[in-house]
Motif scaffolding. Structure first.
Motif, mmCIF file in Angstrom:
data_model
loop_
_atom_site.group_PDB
_atom_site.id
_atom_site.type_symbol
_atom_site.label_atom_id
_atom_site.label_comp_id
_atom_site.label_asym_id
_atom_site.label_seq_id
_atom_site.Cartn_x
_atom_site.Cartn_y
_atom_site.Cartn_z
ATOM 1 N N ILE A 193 -0.903 -12.688 1.608
ATOM 2 C CA ILE A 193 0.316 -12.946 0.855
ATOM 3 C C ILE A 193 0.108 -12.470 -0.573
ATOM 4 O O ILE A 193 -0.968 -12.631 -1.143
ATOM 5 N N SER A 194 1.135 -11.835 -1.146
ATOM 6 C CA SER A 194 0.994 -11.274 -2.491
ATOM 7 C C SER A 194 2.358 -11.227 -3.169
ATOM 8 O O SER A 194 3.360 -10.863 -2.545
ATOM 9 N N VAL A 195 2.383 -11.578 -4.449
ATOM 10 C CA VAL A 195 3.621 -11.629 -5.219
ATOM 11 C C VAL A 195 3.701 -10.439 -6.171
ATOM 12 O O VAL A 195 2.722 -10.107 -6.846
ATOM 13 N N ASN A 196 4.871 -9.819 -6.221
ATOM 14 C CA ASN A 196 5.139 -8.757 -7.187
ATOM 15 C C ASN A 196 5.471 -9.407 -8.528
ATOM 16 O O ASN A 196 6.471 -10.115 -8.642
ATOM 17 N N PRO A 197 4.662 -9.165 -9.583
ATOM 18 C CA PRO A 197 4.901 -9.846 -10.859
ATOM 19 C C PRO A 197 6.118 -9.344 -11.607
ATOM 20 O O PRO A 197 6.536 -9.964 -12.576
ATOM 21 N N ILE A 198 6.690 -8.221 -11.181
ATOM 22 C CA ILE A 198 7.869 -7.694 -11.856
ATOM 23 C C ILE A 198 9.118 -8.487 -11.493
ATOM 24 O O ILE A 198 9.882 -8.917 -12.358
ATOM 25 N N ASP A 199 9.334 -8.694 -10.194
ATOM 26 C CA ASP A 199 10.566 -9.360 -9.762
ATOM 27 C C ASP A 199 10.326 -10.656 -8.991
ATOM 28 O O ASP A 199 11.274 -11.320 -8.577
ATOM 29 N N TRP A 203 5.317 -10.394 -0.533
ATOM 30 C CA TRP A 203 4.992 -9.710 0.722
ATOM 31 C C TRP A 203 4.063 -10.601 1.542
ATOM 32 O O TRP A 203 3.152 -11.239 0.990
ATOM 33 N N ILE A 204 4.273 -10.644 2.851
ATOM 34 C CA ILE A 204 3.380 -11.369 3.754
ATOM 35 C C ILE A 204 3.024 -10.471 4.933
ATOM 36 O O ILE A 204 3.768 -9.554 5.276
ATOM 37 N N LEU A 205 1.881 -10.746 5.530
ATOM 38 C CA LEU A 205 1.361 -9.928 6.629
ATOM 39 C C LEU A 205 0.801 -10.810 7.723
ATOM 40 O O LEU A 205 0.065 -11.765 7.458
ATOM 41 N N ASP A 206 1.149 -10.484 8.968
ATOM 42 C CA ASP A 206 0.512 -11.083 10.138
ATOM 43 C C ASP A 206 -0.467 -10.043 10.683
ATOM 44 O O ASP A 206 -0.054 -9.009 11.213
ATOM 45 N N PRO A 207 -1.774 -10.264 10.559
ATOM 46 C CA PRO A 207 -2.744 -9.238 10.945
ATOM 47 C C PRO A 207 -2.807 -8.981 12.435
ATOM 48 O O PRO A 207 -3.274 -7.922 12.867
ATOM 49 N N PHE A 208 -2.331 -9.922 13.239
ATOM 50 C CA PHE A 208 -2.448 -9.797 14.685
ATOM 51 C C PHE A 208 -1.255 -9.079 15.313
ATOM 52 O O PHE A 208 -1.407 -8.305 16.247
ATOM 53 N N THR A 209 -0.069 -9.338 14.789
ATOM 54 C CA THR A 209 1.118 -8.639 15.285
ATOM 55 C C THR A 209 1.421 -7.394 14.460
ATOM 56 O O THR A 209 2.281 -6.601 14.841
ATOM 57 N N HIS A 210 0.732 -7.249 13.308
ATOM 58 C CA HIS A 210 0.922 -6.129 12.374
ATOM 59 C C HIS A 210 2.280 -6.155 11.701
ATOM 60 O O HIS A 210 2.667 -5.177 11.055
ATOM 61 N N LYS A 211 3.005 -7.244 11.825
ATOM 62 C CA LYS A 211 4.315 -7.335 11.195
ATOM 63 C C LYS A 211 4.175 -7.713 9.719
ATOM 64 O O LYS A 211 3.308 -8.500 9.347
ATOM 65 N N ILE A 212 5.036 -7.138 8.891
ATOM 66 C CA ILE A 212 5.085 -7.476 7.485
ATOM 67 C C ILE A 212 6.493 -7.903 7.128
ATOM 68 O O ILE A 212 7.467 -7.563 7.818
ATOM 69 N N ALA A 213 6.607 -8.665 6.060
ATOM 70 C CA ALA A 213 7.923 -9.072 5.572
ATOM 71 C C ALA A 213 7.873 -9.130 4.054
ATOM 72 O O ALA A 213 6.832 -9.410 3.455
ATOM 73 N N LYS A 214 9.001 -8.841 3.456
ATOM 74 C CA LYS A 214 9.162 -8.959 2.011
ATOM 75 C C LYS A 214 10.278 -9.956 1.752
ATOM 76 O O LYS A 214 11.373 -9.830 2.293
ATOM 77 N N LEU A 215 9.981 -10.959 0.935
ATOM 78 C CA LEU A 215 10.936 -12.002 0.612
ATOM 79 C C LEU A 215 11.326 -11.894 -0.853
ATOM 80 O O LEU A 215 10.490 -11.588 -1.707
ATOM 81 N N SER A 216 12.577 -12.157 -1.167
ATOM 82 C CA SER A 216 13.005 -12.180 -2.561
ATOM 83 C C SER A 216 12.408 -13.401 -3.252
ATOM 84 O O SER A 216 11.870 -14.303 -2.603
ATOM 85 N N ALA A 217 12.528 -13.452 -4.570
ATOM 86 C CA ALA A 217 11.958 -14.562 -5.330
ATOM 87 C C ALA A 217 12.536 -15.910 -4.905
ATOM 88 O O ALA A 217 11.875 -16.941 -5.022
ATOM 89 N N LEU A 243 3.533 -2.605 -8.004
ATOM 90 C CA LEU A 243 4.513 -2.889 -9.044
ATOM 91 C C LEU A 243 5.813 -2.123 -8.867
ATOM 92 O O LEU A 243 6.804 -2.423 -9.541
ATOM 93 N N ASP A 244 5.847 -1.143 -7.953
ATOM 94 C CA ASP A 244 7.063 -0.369 -7.719
ATOM 95 C C ASP A 244 7.943 -0.968 -6.632
ATOM 96 O O ASP A 244 8.913 -0.351 -6.195
ATOM 97 N N GLY A 245 7.605 -2.159 -6.173
ATOM 98 C CA GLY A 245 8.393 -2.831 -5.142
ATOM 99 C C GLY A 245 7.839 -2.686 -3.743
ATOM 100 O O GLY A 245 8.280 -3.370 -2.829
ATOM 101 N N GLY A 246 6.878 -1.775 -3.569
ATOM 102 C CA GLY A 246 6.248 -1.593 -2.272
ATOM 103 C C GLY A 246 4.983 -2.414 -2.140
ATOM 104 O O GLY A 246 4.832 -3.466 -2.779
ATOM 105 N N CYS A 247 4.057 -1.939 -1.317
ATOM 106 C CA CYS A 247 2.784 -2.634 -1.145
ATOM 107 C C CYS A 247 1.734 -1.662 -0.637
ATOM 108 O O CYS A 247 2.039 -0.575 -0.159
ATOM 109 N N TRP A 248 0.481 -2.053 -0.771
ATOM 110 C CA TRP A 248 -0.652 -1.376 -0.146
ATOM 111 C C TRP A 248 -1.114 -2.233 1.020
ATOM 112 O O TRP A 248 -1.081 -3.461 0.955
#
Length: 330
Positions: A193-199, A203-217, A243-248
């Motif tokens: 889990i990781s928060v974008n400090p700009i907005d 972002w959250i990640l399930d390592p087993f299903t490989h699914k990701i999700a991005k939630l608003s503030a 910081l550009d809204g995406g993720c690594w």
């Protein structure tokens, strides 16, 4: 064989660390392996701080450069100065209720996240979430979680909790009031889990299903996807907001030729860098948008530029697992 791989890296999965935009990045990086924490300067010089036992999480206070460490197997949280001196220790063995509602429920701290506004620190254990003041005094504790990880929103002090084995994400206010409980379809074990400090998005990640999700503030689901390349891998090991809204995102294919991907704000792949061996920790460089990588089985730390070039190869560590970037205030 796949089950063996999964078991081997479960302890390496962790929450990622958010950058702080009002502080000036000075090129340093903090890292941890099994028994040590390292302060790595911008010139690549590494200072080793020994005496830890399986530290699984690091978080930097951008106001003074201090580093909070979840010293997991020692059942302690340590606060280090920017130079590496020990400033405070929260000892769960000496004071069991530091990390548990009752002494009988004592569990090990596994995730830390600093609130950059005041230097306080949130800590997650096996089944509790705690908050400590800058001088390491407990100000909040709540149980009812199951393998949680924490990530602070530096804009307002809210803490996002990946309540992993309860298959949900919880958002608390800085005072610990529950603001939201979110279940994302297909994400059954959010482990990064990781928060974008700009907005303030998360972002959250399930390592087993490989699914990701991005939630608003405020908790609305903005992105819900499975990156195409990740669906062919053994495990997606880590994720950090950019910081550009995406993720690594780090992905393990065979523990020998694994990869790190850059995804845009919609979750679409825009960059792929190969040649890693079980990358298990990521941290974003706020100055140029690059990404630090703990290349665990290669025993090194690399930085990927925003264009995908590998630089800053640091090999003094033994199986580095987690990372955090350091800052200096303007």
């Amino acid at each position: 064989m796949k089950a063996l791989y999964l078991a081997a890296i479960m302890a390496l999965i962790m929450a990622s660390f958010a950058a702080d935009t009002y502080a000036q990045y000075n090129g340093e990086c903090w890292a941890a392996d099994y028994y040590s924490v390292f302060k790595i300067e911008s010139n690549g010089q590494a200072t080793q701080i020994s005496g830890f036992s399986q530290p699984l999480s690091l978080s930097i206070n951008p106001k003074d450069g201090s580093c909070w460490v979840a010293d997991t197997d020692a059942i302690k949280v340590r606060k280090l100065s920017a130079a590496g001196q020990e400033l405070a220790v929260i000892d769960g063995v000496a004071t069991p209720k530091a990390f548990a509602v009752t002494a009988e429920a004592l569990t090990n701290p596994a995730s830390v996240s600093v609130d950059p506004r005041d230097g306080s620190c949130w800590v997650a254990t096996l089944n509790t979430v705690c908050k400590f003041s800058p001088d390491a005094k407990q100000t909040f504790i709540k149980d009812g979680f199951n393998e949680p990880l924490v990530a602070v929103n530096p804009k307002n002090g809210d803490v996002w909790i990946a309540d992993s084995s309860n298959a949900r994400v919880v958002r608390l206010s800085e005072k610990g009031n529950q603001l939201a409980v979110i279940a994302v379809e297909g994400i059954t074990q959010p482990k990064s889990i990781s928060v974008n400090p700009i907005d303030g998005s998360c972002w959250i990640l399930d390592p087993f299903t490989h699914k990701i999700a991005k939630l608003s503030a405020d908790g609305k689901i903005l992105v819900q996807t499975t990156p195409a390349v990740a669906s062919t891998s053994i495990m997606s090991t880590s994720l950090v907001a950019s910081l550009d809204g995406g993720c690594w995102m780090a992905v393990m294919f065979d523990m020998m030729n694994d990869a790190v991907f850059k995804l845009d704000a919609t979750g679409k792949q825009v960059l792929k860098v190969e040649g890693f061996a079980m990358p298990s920790g990521l941290a974003v460089d706020p100055k140029d948008g690059g990404c630090w990588v703990a290349d665990t089985n290669n025993g090194q730390i690399l930085k990927i530029t925003s264009g995908g070039q590998k630089v800053s190869n640091i090999s003094e560590l033994t199986q580095p697992k987690v990372l955090a970037v350091g800052y200096k205030e303007k």
